[in-house]
Each structure stands twice: as C-alpha cells, then as structure tokens.
Design an enzyme around this catalytic site. Structure first.
Site, short mmCIF file in Angstrom:
data_model
loop_
_atom_site.label_atom_id
_atom_site.label_comp_id
_atom_site.label_asym_id
_atom_site.label_seq_id
_atom_site.Cartn_x
_atom_site.Cartn_y
_atom_site.Cartn_z
N THR A 38 0.80 -1.23 0.00
CA THR A 38 0.00 0.00 0.00
C THR A 38 0.83 1.28 0.00
OG1 THR A 38 -0.13 -0.18 2.39
CG2 THR A 38 -2.01 -1.03 1.14
N THR A 83 10.26 7.21 1.96
CA THR A 83 8.90 6.66 1.78
C THR A 83 8.09 7.20 2.96
OG1 THR A 83 9.51 4.74 3.10
CG2 THR A 83 9.79 4.52 0.72
N GLU A 84 7.07 6.45 3.37
CA GLU A 84 6.35 6.84 4.60
C GLU A 84 7.05 6.30 5.85
OE1 GLU A 84 2.21 5.73 4.17
OE2 GLU A 84 2.10 6.70 2.22
N PHE A 85 8.21 5.64 5.63
CA PHE A 85 8.94 4.98 6.72
C PHE A 85 9.21 5.92 7.91
CE2 PHE A 85 13.02 3.89 8.67
CZ PHE A 85 12.85 2.55 8.98
N VAL A 124 -0.45 -8.24 9.45
CA VAL A 124 0.48 -9.37 9.63
C VAL A 124 0.77 -9.67 11.10
CG1 VAL A 124 1.62 -9.11 7.36
CG2 VAL A 124 2.61 -7.98 9.38
N TYR A 171 14.65 -1.96 16.41
CA TYR A 171 14.44 -2.03 14.96
C TYR A 171 15.58 -2.84 14.32
CZ TYR A 171 13.91 -0.86 10.04
OH TYR A 171 13.77 -0.96 8.68
#
Ligand code: NDP
Ligand code: 8X3
Length: 253
Positions: free
Chosen positions: A12, A187-189, A60, A152
């Site tokens: 998405t 990105t939207e990261f 997920v 992370y």
C-alpha cells in the site's frame, strides 16, 4: 516462461507499492497485501489494466487473520512464484533504557513474526512445486546497529538470520532466497517511525538525495529476471551520500 505470480506484503505504500507497479509492467500477476483497503482498491484498479491483480487486506501481526487471508487464495492464485516479504516499519527512535514497549512489540510482531506467518503459509506450496523465489526486505539496520535503534535493528538482524536459514532449509527444493537491504529510502517509513511528525521525517533526508522506492523496485525487478540457475543472495543498496548506517554526508548529492 509462463506469467509468474508475485505476492507482495506492504503493497500500500513505499517499496511494496513501487515493486507492485514495476512487476505489473513486467508481466507478473500480483497478489497485493496491506491493511489499508482504500489504497489496495485504488492500486487494484490502476494495475488491473496491465495484469491480473488480487488483493488481500490483513494485519500481519494477527496470526489467524494472516493464515485465513492466505488460505482464502483459490485457483491460480494458490500458485505463488515470488514472495516479497516487505511489510514492516520502524516505530520510534529511543535509547533502550527508555524505549516504548508498545513500539518494541510492534516492530518484533510486524517485521519478524509477521514475516514468519506469511512465509509459513506460502512456502509449503513452493516446496511442493519445487519452484519459487523469496525476497525478504532487510535493511542496513540488519547489518549494523545504530544508537537508539536497538530493537528495529534487532528485527532486521532477525530478517537476515531468517533469510539465511530459509536458504539452507529450502535448498533441496530449489527455492531461491534473497535479502534486499536498503539504506535511506524516502517513503512513509520515517513518518511512521516519528508517529506522523512530518518535519522530523523530512529532516532525516535533509541535505542529501535519498534512495526512492522506485530504486529498490528496479533492483527487485533485476533480481527476478536473472537466469533460472542464478541467485543474487544479498543486495545492499545505499544512496551515494551514505557510507554506513551512521555515516551520511549531507553535501547535496
Ligand atoms: P512504508 O511505511 O512506506 O511502507 C510500509 C508498508 O508495510 C505499508 O504498505 C504498510 O501497509 C505495511 N505494513 C506496516 N505494518 C503492517 C501490518 N501490521 N500489517 C500489514 N502490513 C503492514 O515504508 P517502506 O516502503 O520504506 O518500508 C518497506 C520495508 O522496507 C520495511 O520492511 C522497512 O523496514 C524496509 N526498509 C525501509 C527503508 C527506508 O529507509 N524506507 C530502508 C531499509 C529497509 P499498511 O499500513 O496499509 O498495512
Ligand atoms: C531503514 C533504514 O537506517 O533508518 O531500515 O534504519 S534506517
């Protein structure tokens, strides 16, 4: 070769969405996954003009929802030739002694457990057919640990270890396994990492030209078009301005 089917998690936005677009252009049928149904629907209408597209909306983190969604695949959609395990994010950037435990849970649940749930559902079919390619999206953060990024980084080190283990266990069935490990991709990261703080997200890439999602998608396309007997196992991709997880030159290129 017949048209292959690729299942992409996290389609998405960002890397997953760009990969969907490039694979649609390159004759792959697509199973696109993500939580945001509106985005899945609009990508479906756009790409259905180029190829066959099926969408699945699930989180997920939710093992049952993931298993049910993947078990719902019928007919030709049951044959997944390429699995792109891309869904994932960083949540927060905090020292270990004051980290937010909900952020830790999110990263381990999405980036590690989620990847395992999806893989467990898809791999038996690949093994049965003795054909398939798994591309796990790792990170430079899966190769080096940086301050305030312990959890992370741990999740991406886990992706690297799982990739290596997959390659061993799937060797006999002839399944190809690759980890693609990007550095800074805009990105939207960072927006997700900083919980919607757009200024803080923008500042991550200030003074340099970061990678784009299209850059990563192009490498994935390349990996998937190598001859059948060739596997690119580990691909690290950095912007020119980045030398390591922590060394970044903000000189304008
Ligand atoms: P984006 O935030 O743009 O995309 C993340 C994708 O993951 C979205 O499609 C999102 O979909 C999906 N996702 C997130 N959480 C869940 C969930 N719980 N269930 C299902 N899908 C989920 O980031 P990127 O495109 O940059 O990130 C893609 C991958 O690349 C990640 O694994 C990330 O760790 C990795 N990566 C990113 C780098 C970067 O600098 N951007 C560098 C190195 C690796 P939705 O919200 O609709 O569910
Ligand atoms: C994303 C790259 O350096 O922000 O995995 O962790 S980094």
């Amino acid at each position: 070769m017949d048209k292959r089917t690729a299942l992409i998690t996290g389609a998405t936005s960002g890397i997953g969405e760009a990969t969907a677009r490039i694979l649609a252009k390159n004759s792959f049928n697509l199973i696109l996954c993500g939580r945001r149904k509106d985005r899945l629907e609009s990508l479906h209408s756009e790409l259905a003009q180029q190829t066959d597209v099926h969408t699945l909306s699930f989180d997920v983190r939710d093992r049952k929802a993931t298993e049910d969604a993947l078990a719902s695949l019928e007919g030709k959609w049951k044959t997944v030739d390429v699995l792109v395990n891309n869904a994932g994010n960083a949540h927060g950037l905090d020292p270990i002694q004051s980290g937010n435990v909900d952020d830790w849970d999110a990263m381990m649940d999405i980036n590690v457990r989620g990847l395992l749930y999806v893989s467990r559902a898809i791999l038996p079919g690949m093994v049965e057919r003795k054909r398939g390619h798994v591309i796990n999206i790792g990170s430079i953060a899966g190769q080096e640990v940086y301050p305030k990024g312990a959890v992370y980084c741990a999740s991406k080190f886990a992706v690297d270890a799982i990739t290596k283990g997959m390659r061993l266990d799937l060797n006999e069935a002839g399944i190809k396994v690759t980890v693609v490990s990007p550095g800074m991709v805009e990105t939207e990261f960072s927006l997700v990492r900083f919980k919607g703080d757009a200024d803080r997200a923008k500042a991550v890439y200030a003074g340099l030209k970061p990678l784009t999602a299209d850059d990563i998608a192009e490498v994935i396309r390349y990996i998937l078009h190598l001859p059948d007997h060739v596997v690119l196992t580990d691909v690290t991709i950095l912007p020119r301005a980045q030398a390591s997880a922590t060394v970044v030159h903000r000189g304008g290129w």
